[in-house]
Write a protein that holds these residues in place. Structure first.
Motif, PDB file in Angstrom:
ATOM      1  N   ALA A  67       3.708   1.390 -15.816  1.00  0.00           N
ATOM      2  CA  ALA A  67       3.679  -0.071 -15.720  1.00  0.00           C
ATOM      3  C   ALA A  67       3.954  -0.548 -14.300  1.00  0.00           C
ATOM      4  CB  ALA A  67       4.703  -0.668 -16.681  1.00  0.00           C
ATOM      5  N   ILE A  68       4.890   0.094 -13.605  1.00  0.00           N
ATOM      6  CA  ILE A  68       5.210  -0.329 -12.240  1.00  0.00           C
ATOM      7  C   ILE A  68       4.049  -0.037 -11.298  1.00  0.00           C
ATOM      8  CG2 ILE A  68       6.765   0.085 -10.282  1.00  0.00           C
ATOM      9  CD1 ILE A  68       9.000   0.543 -12.260  1.00  0.00           C
ATOM     10  N   THR A  69       3.361   1.084 -11.507  1.00  0.00           N
ATOM     11  CA  THR A  69       2.186   1.399 -10.686  1.00  0.00           C
ATOM     12  C   THR A  69       1.111   0.340 -10.870  1.00  0.00           C
ATOM     13  OG1 THR A  69       2.664   3.758 -10.940  1.00  0.00           O
ATOM     14  CG2 THR A  69       0.476   3.167 -10.147  1.00  0.00           C
ATOM     15  N   LEU A  70       0.847  -0.015 -12.122  1.00  0.00           N
ATOM     16  CA  LEU A  70      -0.161  -1.038 -12.397  1.00  0.00           C
ATOM     17  C   LEU A  70       0.248  -2.378 -11.805  1.00  0.00           C
ATOM     18  CD1 LEU A  70      -0.920  -0.161 -16.138  1.00  0.00           C
ATOM     19  CD2 LEU A  70      -2.192   0.548 -14.115  1.00  0.00           C
ATOM     20  N   ALA A  71       1.541  -2.716 -11.915  1.00  0.00           N
ATOM     21  CA  ALA A  71       2.013  -3.983 -11.364  1.00  0.00           C
ATOM     22  C   ALA A  71       1.886  -4.002  -9.847  1.00  0.00           C
ATOM     23  CB  ALA A  71       3.464  -4.221 -11.776  1.00  0.00           C
ATOM     24  N   THR A  72       2.185  -2.882  -9.210  1.00  0.00           N
ATOM     25  CA  THR A  72       2.086  -2.814  -7.748  1.00  0.00           C
ATOM     26  C   THR A  72       0.644  -2.972  -7.298  1.00  0.00           C
ATOM     27  OG1 THR A  72       4.019  -1.347  -7.703  1.00  0.00           O
ATOM     28  CG2 THR A  72       2.665  -1.423  -5.718  1.00  0.00           C
ATOM     29  N   GLN A  73      -0.281  -2.373  -8.033  1.00  0.00           N
ATOM     30  CA  GLN A  73      -1.697  -2.532  -7.704  1.00  0.00           C
ATOM     31  C   GLN A  73      -2.102  -4.002  -7.804  1.00  0.00           C
ATOM     32  OE1 GLN A  73      -4.409  -0.018  -6.874  1.00  0.00           O
ATOM     33  NE2 GLN A  73      -4.942  -2.073  -6.174  1.00  0.00           N
ATOM     34  N   GLU A  74      -1.655  -4.668  -8.850  1.00  0.00           N
ATOM     35  CA  GLU A  74      -1.986  -6.078  -9.009  1.00  0.00           C
ATOM     36  C   GLU A  74      -1.356  -6.924  -7.906  1.00  0.00           C
ATOM     37  OE1 GLU A  74      -0.838  -7.080 -12.949  1.00  0.00           O
ATOM     38  OE2 GLU A  74      -2.285  -5.710 -13.889  1.00  0.00           O
ATOM     39  N   ASP A  75      -0.114  -6.596  -7.531  1.00  0.00           N
ATOM     40  CA  ASP A  75       0.537  -7.312  -6.430  1.00  0.00           C
ATOM     41  C   ASP A  75      -0.250  -7.150  -5.132  1.00  0.00           C
ATOM     42  OD1 ASP A  75       2.482  -7.910  -8.253  1.00  0.00           O
ATOM     43  OD2 ASP A  75       3.959  -6.495  -7.480  1.00  0.00           O
ATOM     44  N   LEU A  76      -0.665  -5.916  -4.869  1.00  0.00           N
ATOM     45  CA  LEU A  76      -1.436  -5.648  -3.650  1.00  0.00           C
ATOM     46  C   LEU A  76      -2.733  -6.446  -3.643  1.00  0.00           C
ATOM     47  CD1 LEU A  76      -2.181  -4.110  -1.066  1.00  0.00           C
ATOM     48  CD2 LEU A  76      -2.931  -2.205  -2.524  1.00  0.00           C
ATOM     49  N   ASP A  77      -3.434  -6.435  -4.760  1.00  0.00           N
ATOM     50  CA  ASP A  77      -4.693  -7.182  -4.843  1.00  0.00           C
ATOM     51  C   ASP A  77      -4.461  -8.673  -4.611  1.00  0.00           C
ATOM     52  OD1 ASP A  77      -5.959  -4.807  -5.406  1.00  0.00           O
ATOM     53  OD2 ASP A  77      -6.030  -5.143  -7.575  1.00  0.00           O
ATOM     54  N   ALA A  78      -3.365  -9.193  -5.195  1.00  0.00           N
ATOM     55  CA  ALA A  78      -3.089 -10.619  -5.052  1.00  0.00           C
ATOM     56  C   ALA A  78      -2.786 -10.986  -3.607  1.00  0.00           C
ATOM     57  CB  ALA A  78      -1.922 -11.016  -5.958  1.00  0.00           C
ATOM     58  N   GLU A 134       0.833  -1.204   0.000  1.00  0.00           N
ATOM     59  CA  GLU A 134       0.000   0.000   0.000  1.00  0.00           C
ATOM     60  C   GLU A 134       0.870   1.257   0.000  1.00  0.00           C
ATOM     61  OE1 GLU A 134      -4.306  -0.985   1.931  1.00  0.00           O
ATOM     62  OE2 GLU A 134      -2.683  -0.671   3.358  1.00  0.00           O
ATOM     63  N   ARG A 135       1.926   1.235   0.795  1.00  0.00           N
ATOM     64  CA  ARG A 135       2.832   2.381   0.820  1.00  0.00           C
ATOM     65  C   ARG A 135       3.542   2.526  -0.528  1.00  0.00           C
ATOM     66  NH1 ARG A 135       6.071   5.205   4.492  1.00  0.00           N
ATOM     67  NH2 ARG A 135       7.099   6.848   3.264  1.00  0.00           N
ATOM     68  N   ALA A 136       3.990   1.403  -1.083  1.00  0.00           N
ATOM     69  CA  ALA A 136       4.653   1.454  -2.386  1.00  0.00           C
ATOM     70  C   ALA A 136       3.710   1.974  -3.465  1.00  0.00           C
ATOM     71  CB  ALA A 136       5.177   0.063  -2.764  1.00  0.00           C
ATOM     72  N   LEU A 137       2.439   1.568  -3.403  1.00  0.00           N
ATOM     73  CA  LEU A 137       1.471   2.013  -4.402  1.00  0.00           C
ATOM     74  C   LEU A 137       1.243   3.513  -4.312  1.00  0.00           C
ATOM     75  CD1 LEU A 137      -0.503   1.257  -6.641  1.00  0.00           C
ATOM     76  CD2 LEU A 137      -2.241   0.844  -4.876  1.00  0.00           C
ATOM     77  N   ALA A 138       1.127   4.033  -3.087  1.00  0.00           N
ATOM     78  CA  ALA A 138       0.954   5.479  -2.924  1.00  0.00           C
ATOM     79  C   ALA A 138       2.156   6.235  -3.484  1.00  0.00           C
ATOM     80  CB  ALA A 138       0.754   5.813  -1.448  1.00  0.00           C
ATOM     81  N   GLU A 143       2.534   8.927  -6.803  1.00  0.00           N
ATOM     82  CA  GLU A 143       3.152  10.241  -6.650  1.00  0.00           C
ATOM     83  C   GLU A 143       4.334  10.428  -7.589  1.00  0.00           C
ATOM     84  OE1 GLU A 143       5.593  12.872  -3.285  1.00  0.00           O
ATOM     85  OE2 GLU A 143       4.455  11.103  -2.686  1.00  0.00           O
ATOM     86  N   VAL A 144       5.174   9.396  -7.720  1.00  0.00           N
ATOM     87  CA  VAL A 144       6.430   9.529  -8.451  1.00  0.00           C
ATOM     88  C   VAL A 144       6.280   9.178  -9.923  1.00  0.00           C
ATOM     89  CG1 VAL A 144       8.811   8.696  -8.606  1.00  0.00           C
ATOM     90  CG2 VAL A 144       7.764   9.053  -6.366  1.00  0.00           C
ATOM     91  N   LEU A 145       5.567   8.082 -10.211  1.00  0.00           N
ATOM     92  CA  LEU A 145       5.519   7.553 -11.569  1.00  0.00           C
ATOM     93  C   LEU A 145       4.224   7.860 -12.307  1.00  0.00           C
ATOM     94  CD1 LEU A 145       7.018   4.030 -10.750  1.00  0.00           C
ATOM     95  CD2 LEU A 145       8.229   6.047 -11.581  1.00  0.00           C
ATOM     96  N   GLY A 146       3.135   8.071 -11.563  1.00  0.00           N
ATOM     97  CA  GLY A 146       1.844   8.308 -12.200  1.00  0.00           C
ATOM     98  C   GLY A 146       0.999   7.050 -12.220  1.00  0.00           C
ATOM     99  N   SER A 147      -0.299   7.242 -12.339  1.00  0.00           N
ATOM    100  CA  SER A 147      -1.233   6.123 -12.225  1.00  0.00           C
ATOM    101  C   SER A 147      -1.158   5.155 -13.394  1.00  0.00           C
ATOM    102  CB  SER A 147      -2.663   6.653 -12.094  1.00  0.00           C
ATOM    103  OG  SER A 147      -3.002   7.436 -13.230  1.00  0.00           O
ATOM    104  N   GLY A 148      -0.699   5.604 -14.567  1.00  0.00           N
ATOM    105  CA  GLY A 148      -0.672   4.733 -15.734  1.00  0.00           C
ATOM    106  C   GLY A 148       0.643   4.015 -15.960  1.00  0.00           C
TER     107      GLY A 148
END
Length: 732
Positions: A702-713, A687-691, A695-700
């Motif tokens: 690839a790493i942001t999307l991957a982190t969201q998927e990791d969190l969900d998993a 959750e901290r990494a996703l936030a 902030e740093v990379l933007g919502s779109g």
């Protein structure tokens, strides 16, 4: 989509409810027309099939619309919006199909937007190099199996690889293609709808709508429509000029007739200069072969009048150079930041170096829009400026070879400016790559003289960083061929491309090819030096890594051991190169499954780094991360978590929390905690990494999307094991 590791339990999901739009449909043109008489309607699209919107298909050399201008994209945009407004599709995907990688990126984004997931789980650090390509393939599979209705629009398709490898299929969906090359599509797989000029009634309706503010301006509309051949792009440019100036259709018609005569005279003069004969012509814009001049097209007339108007608007004199710059980068949509960059402003200032501000540069682009030569989408940072291929082709052909070369170099410098100075979001990165593809197409030779322009390197690196290593392999192969042809196989530039190609082969799961590439490169480098130069050591490390990945761990360990021995003998035990060789040997031990040797050597490397460089040095922090990874690979998860926590604390202290390296360290810690069954701790770190990613990379990104998927998993694993949702912010 989250990398090359998998944990069990990934499932695909489908969102229900209102239609989902993936991608951005181009904004509607002024007084856009559904074209009931000459276009395709929603009812006319075959269910479960493909519709190709192509040009009129005239073969005669005097055809006015060889490059389009008949409104295919606008018609497709109207149909896509109608699908959304009428709920005719659960999912509408709009992709500007400038290249194969653009389609891949669009499919990967669509997979995320529709709520489905690729078959992967929490990733080690950054997005897996083949993640985007895997996600694109997963999206095609989703299309093939879903019962939900969908529409995929591929606008301006020109790459045969897309039709061969990335064609969307499924019984519930429809495909809509716009292209100037309908032969790319299998005639048996699609219905080809020819989109030509407006009907007379449509042309008059269009002019009436555009000139509704002053009915007197419509005087002579019929004659003007006939003069312009009912061509949509010509009528649009004429309407823009009349709206800006207040001219009537009759006045514009008189100017158009005069301008046609002027262009015809200039064409005849150019033909005479090229051949030395008054009655033949083989060169110059608008000339057909076989000694016969091609008639001046309506678009050539209206483009000329629009360019004249744009150049007169304040700030005067900048619009022409702005159009020249755009003509090297379009027509797939250009980021605003590219056209207002320092390099772009310098180019607009002309050979005398007249100072031009970013505001003045943007005003010049706006003047082009007022004159009907480009369109501006204020809602898109990635594709802010849209221009038709026909307009851009005419702009290029109307300039001299020297002027085109200057524009090519300015466009390349502008691309390099933007890529080097910004944390580029994924959609902007794709638009920049599309611009680079066009730039190479129209100005390839100028980008290799006197040496390779940095933008050619940046474009390939962007493919890798965007998760498309497979596409990068093809790109670097092409660059290597060109470099060898220009500079020779042993040139340092060719060596760089060989190294980049080897890296891409590794990342795309082709270690055998990487071994061959690195072996050739190492032989070349060692023949030219003493074997301890940084580039030789780096190539040896790359070769060892590729050997391990290719199932040759003993060869990898042997090579890494030899490299370390040589460094210790020549440079001493405490030299930075020796420490780096020591780390590479530890990596080889790890790849060979010799975990004890890897852990012992990583411990030694951390101690040596701390003693020689200090705990805060980037190499020391990287060495600690390697130690943590060795512990994790060897099954010592408690020790691994301890080292990852220390590595994260060091990153936060030295580089701040909002830093890409810190985010990567936190993701490593989160994954390790997940493997250890510490789901609550893992979820908190994700959750901290996703936030921080947002902030740093933007919502779109690839790493942001991957982190969201990791969190969900991980949250899903925790829910299955513990019966509670461990997330602070609940999904939905």
């Amino acid at each position: 989509m989250a990398g090359n590791r998998m944990l069990p339990g990934e499932v695909q999901t489908e969102r229900a409810g209102r239609p989902v739009l993936s991608g951005r449909i181009p904004p509607p043109a002024d007084s856009c027309l559904l074209r009931q008489e000459t276009g395709v309607t929603l009812d006319g699209m075959p269910p479960g099939g493909a519709t190709v919107l192509a040009g009129p298909g005239r073969a005669a050399p005097e055809a006015a619309h060889d490059l389009g201008g008949t409104g295919k994209t606008q018609l497709a945009a109207l149909l896509a919006r109608e699908h959304l407004d009428s709920d005719a599709a659960h999912l509408v995907v709009w992709i500007t199909a400038a290249s194969e990688d653009a389609v891949i990126a669009g499919y990967a984004q669509a997979l995320h937007d529709v709520g489905a997931t690729a078959p992967s789980g929490p990733a080690e650090g950054p997005e897996g190099p083949e993640g985007v390509e895997s996600a694109a393939a997963a999206f095609l599979e989703w299309l093939a199996n879903t019962a939900l209705p969908w529409l995929v629009v591929l606008d301006d398709l020109g790459d045969p690889a897309v039709a061969e490898r990335w064609w969307p299929r499924g019984p519930a969906g429809q495909v809509l293609i716009t292209t100037r090359h309908p032969d790319l599509v299998d005639p048996g797989a699609a219905h080809v709808a020819r989109v030509g000029e407006f009907s007379p009634r449509e042309a008059l309706w269009y002019l009436a709508e555009r000139l509704r503010a002053d009915h007197d301006q419509r005087t002579g509309a019929t004659d003007l429509a006939i003069e312009l051949g009912f061509l949509p792009i010509a009528l649009a440019q004429a309407a823009a000029v009349m709206t800006e100036t207040g001219w009537t259709c009759r006045q514009y018609l008189e100017l158009a007739i005069d301008r046609r005569a002027q262009l015809a005279a200039a064409q005849a003069s150019a033909g005479q200069r090229a051949t030395g004969h008054a009655d033949t012509g083989q060169a110059g814009e608008g000339l057909a072969g076989e000694g016969r001049a091609r008639p001046i097209s309506p678009a050539a007339v209206t483009c000329s009048l629009s360019a004249q108007l744009a150049s007169q608007l304040a700030p005067p004199g900048l619009a022409g150079r702005a159009l020249s710059l755009i003509s090297m980068l379009g027509p797939f949509g250009i980021p605003r930041v590219l056209l207002t960059s320092q390099a772009a402003c310098a180019y607009l200032g002309g050979p005398d170096g007249y100072p031009v501000t970013a505001a003045q540069a943007w005003a010049a682009v706006q003047n082009l829009a007022r004159a009907g030569l480009v369109a501006i989408d204020d809602g898109s940072a990635a594709r802010s400026v849209l221009a038709h291929a026909l307009v851009l082709s005419m702009a290029r052909q109307s300039s001299t070879a020297s002027a085109r070369e200057q524009a090519v170099r300015a466009a390349a410098d502008a691309l390099a400016d933007v890529w080097s100075s910004l944390a580029v979001p994924a959609d902007v990165a794709q638009a920049l790559r599309d611009c680079a593809v066009k730039l190479q197409d129209v100005g390839r030779a100028a980008l290799w003289v006197p040496q390779c322009h940095p933008i050619l390197i940046a474009a390939g690196q962007s493919l890798v960083s965007s998760g498309m290593a497979g596409q990068a392999v093809a790109y670097w192969r092409a660059m290597l061929r060109v470099s060898e042809r220009h500079f020779g196989a042993t040139h340092t530039q060719s060596a760089q491309f060989r190294d980049l190609l080897g890296t891409a082969c590794e990342l795309s799961g082709r270690p055998g090819e990487a071994v061959v590439m690195y072996t050739d490169l190492l032989t070349q480098l060692e023949q030219a030096g003493d074997g301890c130069q940084p580039e030789v050591l780096a190539t040896r490390a790359s070769l060892a890594r590729a050997q391990a990945a290719a199932g040759r761990p003993a060869d990898a360990v042997r090579l890494a051991r030899q490299t370390l021995d040589r460094c210790e003998q020549v440079q001493g035990a405490s030299h930075p190169d020796t420490l780096q060789a020591q780390a590479h040997l530890a990596d080889s031990y790890l790849a060979a499954g010799q975990f004890k040797q890897a852990i012992d050597l990583c411990k030694r490397t951390v101690a040596d780094r701390e003693r020689a460089q200090g705990a805060s040095h980037p190499e020391t922090m990287a060495a600690r991360t390697s130690l943590a990874t060795a512990y994790r690979s060897g099954g010592k998860l408690k020790d691994a978590i301890k080292q990852y926590e220390r590595a994260l604390a060091d990153r936060e202290r030295v580089q701040d929390t909002a830093d890409a390296d810190t985010i990567a360290a936190r993701r490593e810690l989160a994954y390790t905690c997940c493997v250890a069954g510490k789901y609550a701790y893992s979820v908190a770190q994700y959750e901290r990494a996703l936030a921080d990613c947002h902030e740093v990379l933007g919502s779109g990104h690839a790493i942001t999307l991957a982190t969201q998927e990791d969190l969900d998993a991980v949250a899903g694993y925790g829910l299955a094991k513990m019966g509670i949702d461990l997330r602070k912010r609940k999904p939905g």
